[in-house]
Design a protein around this motif. Structure first.
Motif, mmCIF file in Angstrom:
data_model
loop_
_atom_site.group_PDB
_atom_site.id
_atom_site.type_symbol
_atom_site.label_atom_id
_atom_site.label_comp_id
_atom_site.label_asym_id
_atom_site.label_seq_id
_atom_site.Cartn_x
_atom_site.Cartn_y
_atom_site.Cartn_z
ATOM 1 N N ALA A 103 0.833 -1.204 0.000
ATOM 2 C CA ALA A 103 0.000 0.000 0.000
ATOM 3 C C ALA A 103 0.868 1.254 0.000
ATOM 4 N N ARG A 104 0.556 2.176 -0.902
ATOM 5 C CA ARG A 104 1.270 3.448 -1.006
ATOM 6 C C ARG A 104 0.247 4.553 -1.203
ATOM 7 N N GLY A 105 0.325 5.612 -0.392
ATOM 8 C CA GLY A 105 -0.593 6.721 -0.548
ATOM 9 C C GLY A 105 -0.925 7.353 0.778
ATOM 10 N N LEU A 106 -2.213 7.606 1.022
ATOM 11 C CA LEU A 106 -2.689 8.283 2.224
ATOM 12 C C LEU A 106 -3.689 7.394 2.951
ATOM 13 N N VAL A 107 -3.526 7.281 4.269
ATOM 14 C CA VAL A 107 -4.395 6.430 5.076
ATOM 15 C C VAL A 107 -5.656 7.190 5.467
ATOM 16 N N VAL A 108 -6.801 6.523 5.372
ATOM 17 C CA VAL A 108 -8.056 7.074 5.874
ATOM 18 C C VAL A 108 -8.112 6.822 7.377
ATOM 19 N N THR A 109 -8.040 7.879 8.183
ATOM 20 C CA THR A 109 -8.073 7.721 9.638
ATOM 21 C C THR A 109 -9.443 8.002 10.226
ATOM 22 N N ALA A 110 -10.346 8.593 9.421
ATOM 23 C CA ALA A 110 -11.721 8.823 9.868
ATOM 24 C C ALA A 110 -12.585 9.070 8.636
ATOM 25 N N VAL A 111 -13.868 8.719 8.760
ATOM 26 C CA VAL A 111 -14.851 8.972 7.701
ATOM 27 C C VAL A 111 -15.979 9.792 8.311
ATOM 28 N N GLU A 112 -16.278 10.936 7.716
ATOM 29 C CA GLU A 112 -17.281 11.839 8.253
ATOM 30 C C GLU A 112 -18.685 11.252 8.083
ATOM 31 N N PRO A 113 -19.424 11.059 9.197
ATOM 32 C CA PRO A 113 -20.792 10.534 9.095
ATOM 33 C C PRO A 113 -21.663 11.471 8.255
ATOM 34 N N GLY A 114 -22.491 10.885 7.419
ATOM 35 C CA GLY A 114 -23.380 11.670 6.591
ATOM 36 C C GLY A 114 -22.769 12.170 5.297
ATOM 37 N N SER A 115 -21.453 12.001 5.145
ATOM 38 C CA SER A 115 -20.803 12.420 3.902
ATOM 39 C C SER A 115 -21.038 11.373 2.822
#
Length: 467
Positions: free
Chosen positions: A397-409
């Motif tokens: 894996a190379r790139g940017l880690v998702v550390t949170a997902v905004e509810p409702g987005s």
């Protein structure tokens, strides 16, 4: 509790005049237990951990001399317990990789109390399987693999194993679901309601013919004990891996050099398909055999080696099971036109990967670092060693880690914490700043959807996200 359940059952009888009855085996499972138990073994794995040589030791004759085993040159031993089963009379045993991982000594314990040492023949972290060879003479009792593809939801199954060190324990239940994913590259687990607990790992799941249809591997549990949701590696996945480990000491999987994504109902309609099927190519490795064969990004693979590709999850298994060096046909749909290409399957170069995260053990999400930013509902951060360990990121894996997902987005339900954003609008990203610029340009003033290429535990997913 038993009286309460009885009262509840009586209430149900009053409400429903003809309650459905679950057909149970008339003779129980005694005959199966007697026939199969001798081939099921307990696994004891010991890791010798040397103490720090700089620590002091106590002199001979001292009342504290016994503590030298912990502090001095003598190793301290960490033990783990699991289950396994003999699948060949020569003494070859299947268990889980996580049961014997990093072990210095492995022993198998039979139902009659015999204990014999065993050698590790080979391991496969990708499927969490391992093969051992018992050191001993003569033939051993063994069991045979069955056909997990023939197992149906509702079929009776039994597990025999070593829960909490209680060897020879049998539990029974039914197959609850098929095709479960829990974070691995080749996941296609059988879900059962059979009571599986710590120590059952690596043990067999039998059908009513006494054949192994699964290898018990994980449970979903908020408490650590069985709550009636367990997962077993189906025999159609386990047996080929086990045979390769026994023969070569390693796996030799086929490789195409592509990433794929699912065909949704909307995509199938747009492509003129009567129903979703096949796998869409989202990326082609320029050094892989698919590129050399002319396979392109956006191609829809409908058949591989003459076999229909039902979905994107099945294709990686079909390729992995193909002998290395084979030349096979690939039927694709490219911009509405059918094509048949020929590709030579290469060997997958597999890194030393950690096994899937245990089910029910959710990793803690680290605090958002100063370089983290929110983009299209995703909080992103550059990959660090800590984030790689926390989220068990795929080694490639190379790139940017998702550390949170905004509810409702718009991203909610499409992306998950632990996903790695590798590309935005087909452009690789390494910093939050360039990701923001690429996404802003791709969305334009109208705010149109933007394609995000995600790496989810080695599975590559293409998602369209709106700002």
């Amino acid at each position: 509790m038993r009286a309460l359940l009885a009262g509840f059952a009586a209430a149900l009888l009053v409400t429903f005049s003809q309650p459905a009855a679950i057909a149970q085996p008339r003779e129980g499972f005694g005959d199966l237990a007697e026939r199969l138990s001798p081939a099921v073994v307990n696994i004891s794995a010991a890791q010798r951990m040397r103490a720090d040589a700089s620590l002091p030791t106590f002199p001979p004759g001292s009342p504290l001399e016994r503590f030298n085993d912990l502090l001095g040159d003598n190793p301290r031993v960490a033990n783990s317990l699991g289950s396994g089963f003999i699948f060949d009379p020569s003494g070859l045993v299947v268990t889980n990789n996580h049961v014997i991982e990093e072990a210095d000594e492995v022993e198998v314990v039979f139902t009659d109390g015999r204990t014999l040492p065993a050698d590790i023949v080979g391991v496969d972290p990708a499927t969490d399987l391992a093969v051992l060879r018992i050191r001993g003479d003569g033939e051993f009792p063994y069991v045979e693999f069955g056909d997990s593809d023939a197992a149906r939801v509702g079929d009776w199954v039994i597990a025999i194993g070593n829960p909490f060190g209680l060897g020879g324990s049998l539990t029974a239940g039914v197959i609850s679901a098929r095709g479960r994913e829990i974070g691995g590259r080749y996941d296609d687990y059988l879900q059962t309601d059979v009571a599986i607990n710590r120590g059952n790992s690596g043990g067999p799941l039998f059908d009513m013919d006494g054949r192994v249809v699964g290898v018990n591997t994980a449970i979903f549990s908020p408490t650590g004990a069985s709550v009636g949701i367990s997962f077993s590696i189906p025999s159609t996945i386990a047996e080929p891996v086990v045979r390769q480990l026994a023969r070569f000491g390693e796996t030799r999987r086929g490789w195409l050099g592509v990433n794929v994504q699912a065909v949704t109902a909307d995509t199938a309609e747009a492509l003129g398909l009567s129903s979703p099927r096949g796998a869409i190519i989202s990326r082609v490795d320029p050094d892989g055999p698919a590129y050399a064969a002319g396979i392109e990004r956006g191609d829809l693979i409908l058949a591989f080696n003459g076999e229909v590709v039902p979905d994107d999850r099945r294709l990686p298994r079909m390729v992995a099971d193909t002998p290395v060096g084979s030349r096979v046909s690939v039927d694709v749909l490219r911009r509405g036109e059918p094509l048949t290409l020929e590709v030579e399957v290469a060997r997958l170069d597999e890194p030393e990967a950690a096994p899937p995260r245990p089910v029910g053990a959710e990793a803690e999400t680290p605090g958002v670092t100063p370089s983290s930013r929110t983009l299209f509902g995703l909080t992103l951060a550059p990959i660090t060693d800590a984030l790689r360990r926390t989220h068990r990121l795929h080694p490639d894996a190379r790139g940017l880690v998702v550390t949170a997902v905004e509810p409702g987005s718009d991203a909610a339900g499409k992306a998950r914490v632990g996903d790695v954003v590798e590309e935005i609008a087909w452009t690789p990203v390494t910093t939050v700043e360039e990701a923001r610029e690429i996404a802003r340009t791709a969305a334009g003033e109208s705010g149109r959807p933007v394609l995000f290429s995600l790496n989810r535990q080695g599975q590559f997913i293409l998602q369209s996200l709106r700002p």
